[in-house]
Motif scaffolding. Structure first.
Motif, PDB file in Angstrom:
ATOM      1  N   ASP A  14       0.221  -2.414  -6.069  1.00  0.00           N
ATOM      2  CA  ASP A  14      -0.212  -1.447  -5.068  1.00  0.00           C
ATOM      3  C   ASP A  14      -1.724  -1.602  -4.903  1.00  0.00           C
ATOM      4  N   SER A  51      -3.745  -0.353  -2.978  1.00  0.00           N
ATOM      5  CA  SER A  51      -4.510   0.842  -2.614  1.00  0.00           C
ATOM      6  C   SER A  51      -5.072   1.542  -3.841  1.00  0.00           C
ATOM      7  N   THR A  95       0.822  -1.217   0.000  1.00  0.00           N
ATOM      8  CA  THR A  95       0.000   0.000   0.000  1.00  0.00           C
ATOM      9  C   THR A  95       0.853   1.263   0.000  1.00  0.00           C
ATOM     10  N   GLN A  96       2.178   1.098   0.128  1.00  0.00           N
ATOM     11  CA  GLN A  96       3.088   2.245   0.090  1.00  0.00           C
ATOM     12  C   GLN A  96       4.493   1.746  -0.247  1.00  0.00           C
TER      13      GLN A  96
END
Length: 410
Positions: A356, A358, A333-334
């Motif tokens: 990713d 997200s 997510t980062q």
């Protein structure tokens, strides 16, 4: 690689209530790149008009041997020579009996007798007709003659009662046909290779009722397993909990927890050529699993769970790897590239697939994905947002290119 692309398929339709399902199967074959022509028996034309099949396939329909606008060729021989694959669907008891005894008394049966292409038979009839010794004898004769026969399904029949003899749904027929064709095609990129795939999210039990898990649907791993099979591999899929249908021709081993998944992977790792670890394995499990349901404290106090790390399966396999090519996944997510690069290096992976989750349309539960492929000492390769099956094809194509693998004799 699509097994049906540019394939000439002749579908022989005989007369039964299931004849309409042949239309759906034909459409699915065409969507996968096949050119389809249809030969109808006279009884089939009573259920579905030739014009319906002609409109769907955009090809002439063979019904009458003696009606042709081209006097330069014999109708059944021309169609037989054109055919790469022949499917008899639905195959009634009458058609099966005629073919088993070598009859060629109409355009459809003449074409069947004349073609040297692989022939697949999809029986559909009343359960008593299917069980009749004469029908069973005829089916055995077809198999002895080299035809491949699909066992009909159990279910409601047109007569209003249940029994065996129902034609399987077109999706199931297509999956069966595809797997049969894969077995007949020795030039596929992963022919002779053993591929081990993990999929789904593991579950770590708290008590008999509750468990810790994650949002993984298993779709990415299942897409990889299906794509590997389509490319000719012998595929074993170790699957944690999921609601997905098993891909045709793939051996599925169900597991629940990270420990069960680890044991299954270790058991099958030595024999595989390629491991694709697409499962979302729980990083933690409860230190203790309660044998009874955990009850809410009487004083409504907070509940504290003590967790411990699960085994890092990929890290463990790094010490066992000999000839295997190992692919890992990283859902982030980062700091996607930094985290993924660390995982690639620390776990001695040959390829890491990072995404990713997200981002919209990427990752868990959806039908699309966008990934970055990382390999040691090479620039990252980022795909477009596309279907998970397309991503699976990209992953496996990259593996074949990296390894230089060629089809192996079975």
């Amino acid at each position: 690689m699509e097994i049906w692309k540019d394939c000439h398929v002749t579908v022989v339709v005989s007369g039964g209530i299931a004849s309409y399902k042949a239309l759906v199967l034909i459409r699915q074959l065409m969507k996968r790149g096949a050119t389809v022509r249809v030969a109808l028996t006279a009884h089939a034309a009573e259920f579905i008009t030739p014009l319906t099949f002609q409109t769907l396939t955009r090809q002439p329909v063979v019904l009458n041997e003696f009606t042709t606008s081209d006097p330069s060729h014999v109708v059944h021989v021309a169609l037989a020579d054109w055919t790469d694959v022949m499917v008899l669907v639905p195959a009634t008891a009458n058609l099966i009996a005629r073919v088993a005894n070598g009859l060629a008394d109409d355009a459809a049966t003449s074409t069947i007798l004349a073609t040297t292409a692989p022939k697949y038979v999809v029986p559909a009839m009343n359960s008593h007709m299917y069980a009749n010794p004469a029908t069973q004898r005829n089916l055995r004769q077809l198999v002895a003659d080299g035809l491949t026969v699909l066992t009909p399904a159990d279910g409601m029949l047109a007569e209003g009662y249940a029994g065996r003899g129902r034609m399987p749904e077109p999706e199931a027929i297509l999956a069966w046909l595809t797997d049969q064709q894969i077995q007949r095609t020795p030039s596929l990129p992963l022919t002779g290779r053993r591929v081990l795939v993990t999929a789904g999210g593991t579950r770590e039990a708290l008590d008999p009722v509750r468990y810790i898990t994650n949002r993984s649907s298993g779709k990415m791993g299942y897409a990889v397993a299906a794509a590997a099979r389509t490319m000719g591999a012998q595929v074993t899929l170790i699957s944690a909990a999921t609601h997905l249908r098993a891909p045709a021709g793939v051996q599925v081993l169900p597991v629940a927890s990270a420990a069960e998944l680890r044991d299954a992977v270790v058991t099958h790792f030595e024999a595989c050529d390629l491991l694709v670890m697409a499962a979302a394995v729980s990083d933690y499990r409860p230190v203790q699993t309660n044998q009874q349901k955990i009850k809410k404290p009487q004083d409504h106090a907070d509940l504290t769970l003590q967790l411990t790390e699960t085994t890092d399966i990929l890290k463990e396999l790094a010490t066992r790897k000999t000839h295997q090519y190992v692919v890992g996944f990283a859902a982030e997510t980062q700091n996607l590239l930094a985290n993924a690069q660390h995982k690639l290096t620390s776990k001695r992976l040959d390829l890491l697939v990072a995404n990713d989750v997200s981002q919209p349309g990427v990752g868990f539960n959806g039908d699309t994905n966008q990934v970055t492929l990382l390999r040691p000492d090479q620039a990252p390769l980022t795909t477009a947002l596309m279907s998970k099956r397309a991503v699976a094809n990209q992953i496996l194509t990259t593996v074949v290119a990296e390894t230089g693998w060629q089809p192996q004799p079975k």
